[in-house]
Motif scaffolding. Structure first.
Motif, PDB file in Angstrom:
ATOM      1  N   ARG A 100     -94.949 -48.273 -89.365  1.00  0.00           N
ATOM      2  CA  ARG A 100     -94.765 -47.862 -87.977  1.00  0.00           C
ATOM      3  C   ARG A 100     -93.329 -47.388 -87.799  1.00  0.00           C
ATOM      4  O   ARG A 100     -92.532 -47.501 -88.711  1.00  0.00           O
ATOM      5  N   ALA A 101     -92.969 -46.896 -86.636  1.00  0.00           N
ATOM      6  CA  ALA A 101     -91.640 -46.336 -86.402  1.00  0.00           C
ATOM      7  C   ALA A 101     -90.635 -47.335 -85.830  1.00  0.00           C
ATOM      8  O   ALA A 101     -89.448 -47.220 -86.061  1.00  0.00           O
ATOM      9  N   THR A 102     -91.123 -48.313 -85.052  1.00  0.00           N
ATOM     10  CA  THR A 102     -90.201 -49.222 -84.368  1.00  0.00           C
ATOM     11  C   THR A 102     -90.654 -50.674 -84.497  1.00  0.00           C
ATOM     12  O   THR A 102     -91.818 -50.959 -84.767  1.00  0.00           O
ATOM     13  N   LEU A 103     -89.698 -51.568 -84.257  1.00  0.00           N
ATOM     14  CA  LEU A 103     -89.967 -53.005 -84.221  1.00  0.00           C
ATOM     15  C   LEU A 103     -89.896 -53.561 -82.808  1.00  0.00           C
ATOM     16  O   LEU A 103     -90.522 -54.561 -82.496  1.00  0.00           O
ATOM     17  N   SER A 104     -89.108 -52.930 -81.967  1.00  0.00           N
ATOM     18  CA  SER A 104     -88.792 -53.498 -80.655  1.00  0.00           C
ATOM     19  C   SER A 104     -89.982 -53.576 -79.705  1.00  0.00           C
ATOM     20  O   SER A 104     -89.943 -54.345 -78.749  1.00  0.00           O
ATOM     21  N   ASP A 105     -91.033 -52.824 -79.944  1.00  0.00           N
ATOM     22  CA  ASP A 105     -92.171 -52.834 -79.034  1.00  0.00           C
ATOM     23  C   ASP A 105     -93.287 -53.786 -79.469  1.00  0.00           C
ATOM     24  O   ASP A 105     -94.367 -53.788 -78.893  1.00  0.00           O
ATOM     25  N   LEU A 106     -93.011 -54.627 -80.468  1.00  0.00           N
ATOM     26  CA  LEU A 106     -94.013 -55.567 -80.956  1.00  0.00           C
ATOM     27  C   LEU A 106     -93.973 -56.860 -80.143  1.00  0.00           C
ATOM     28  O   LEU A 106     -92.914 -57.453 -79.952  1.00  0.00           O
ATOM     29  N   ALA A 107     -95.121 -57.321 -79.712  1.00  0.00           N
ATOM     30  CA  ALA A 107     -95.190 -58.545 -78.917  1.00  0.00           C
ATOM     31  C   ALA A 107     -95.105 -59.800 -79.784  1.00  0.00           C
ATOM     32  O   ALA A 107     -94.562 -60.812 -79.368  1.00  0.00           O
ATOM     33  N   GLY A 108     -95.647 -59.741 -80.989  1.00  0.00           N
ATOM     34  CA  GLY A 108     -95.676 -60.911 -81.854  1.00  0.00           C
ATOM     35  C   GLY A 108     -94.372 -61.136 -82.597  1.00  0.00           C
ATOM     36  O   GLY A 108     -93.523 -60.245 -82.696  1.00  0.00           O
ATOM     37  N   GLY A 134    -100.683 -60.710 -88.708  1.00  0.00           N
ATOM     38  CA  GLY A 134    -101.561 -60.297 -89.801  1.00  0.00           C
ATOM     39  C   GLY A 134    -101.464 -58.837 -90.200  1.00  0.00           C
ATOM     40  O   GLY A 134    -102.182 -58.398 -91.096  1.00  0.00           O
ATOM     41  N   HIS A 135    -100.570 -58.068 -89.584  1.00  0.00           N
ATOM     42  CA  HIS A 135    -100.421 -56.645 -89.902  1.00  0.00           C
ATOM     43  C   HIS A 135     -99.102 -56.425 -90.632  1.00  0.00           C
ATOM     44  O   HIS A 135     -98.034 -56.793 -90.123  1.00  0.00           O
ATOM     45  N   CYS A 136     -99.172 -55.810 -91.802  1.00  0.00           N
ATOM     46  CA  CYS A 136     -97.963 -55.526 -92.572  1.00  0.00           C
ATOM     47  C   CYS A 136     -97.159 -54.415 -91.902  1.00  0.00           C
ATOM     48  O   CYS A 136     -97.700 -53.380 -91.534  1.00  0.00           O
ATOM     49  N   LEU A 137     -95.859 -54.656 -91.744  1.00  0.00           N
ATOM     50  CA  LEU A 137     -94.964 -53.681 -91.127  1.00  0.00           C
ATOM     51  C   LEU A 137     -94.068 -53.005 -92.149  1.00  0.00           C
ATOM     52  O   LEU A 137     -93.763 -51.821 -92.036  1.00  0.00           O
ATOM     53  N   ALA A 138     -93.614 -53.783 -93.150  1.00  0.00           N
ATOM     54  CA  ALA A 138     -92.664 -53.244 -94.123  1.00  0.00           C
ATOM     55  C   ALA A 138     -92.721 -54.064 -95.406  1.00  0.00           C
ATOM     56  O   ALA A 138     -92.857 -55.287 -95.362  1.00  0.00           O
ATOM     57  N   THR A 139     -92.598 -53.364 -96.533  1.00  0.00           N
ATOM     58  CA  THR A 139     -92.467 -54.017 -97.827  1.00  0.00           C
ATOM     59  C   THR A 139     -91.435 -53.240 -98.634  1.00  0.00           C
ATOM     60  O   THR A 139     -91.165 -52.061 -98.357  1.00  0.00           O
ATOM     61  N   GLY A 140     -90.885 -53.879 -99.632  1.00  0.00           N
ATOM     62  CA  GLY A 140     -89.941 -53.202-100.499  1.00  0.00           C
ATOM     63  C   GLY A 140     -89.267 -54.174-101.449  1.00  0.00           C
ATOM     64  O   GLY A 140     -89.579 -55.368-101.483  1.00  0.00           O
TER      65      GLY A 140
END
Length: 148
Positions: A100-108, A134-140
């Motif tokens: 996704r593009a941003t983190l700030s709009d996530l409620a969890g 339960g949703h992956c946002l970033a890996t590396g």
């Protein structure tokens, strides 16, 4: 040898890594062992987040969340040996996948897991994964080099 009782809260974490105050992005460590750490945070929802631009926190900042979890893991390992964590430099990152593009709009809350893959003579390699609900946002994979 010192072990810290779990969970570790922000005041404990600020003593384990070089970031403090608003720049300590991790809110709680839930579990850790010799190679792995699991943390949780809700700082991405702060309206005055220190890394936000125009009220938005880019997904690229997931790398900073992962790096701070790595620093906390290193601090816990050092404390276990009666030492303090030395300065480190994020030397590189590879195999980054953002969903996704941003983190700030996530409620969890953000759930962060770091796993140490390599540690030798001040150089460390960690894999990281950040998810929410339960949703992956970033890996590396990130490489950290310690300063003498």
């Amino acid at each position: 040898m010192t072990d810290h009782p779990l969970p570790l809260e922000r005041s404990d974490l600020e003593r384990l890594m070089p970031h403090a105050g608003d720049m300590c992005l991790i809110d709680r460590v839930e579990t850790w062992d010799e190679t792995r750490l699991q943390a949780r945070c809700w700082s991405h929802r702060q309206a005055d987040h220190p890394l936000a631009r125009d009220g938005r926190l880019s997904i690229w900042h997931a790398l900073e969340y992962g790096a701070q979890a790595m620093a906390i893991h290193g601090g816990l390992l050092a404390a276990r040996q009666g030492q303090q964590l030395g300065q480190g430099l994020l030397a590189g990152a590879r195999d980054l996948i953002f969903t996704r593009a941003t983190l700030s709009d996530l409620a969890g809350d953000l759930e962060i897991e770091v796993t140490q893959q390599f540690a030798q003579m001040g150089s460390l390699i960690y894999d990281f994964r950040i998810e929410t609900q339960g949703h992956c946002l970033a890996t590396g994979t990130a490489t950290v080099v310690g300063r003498p």
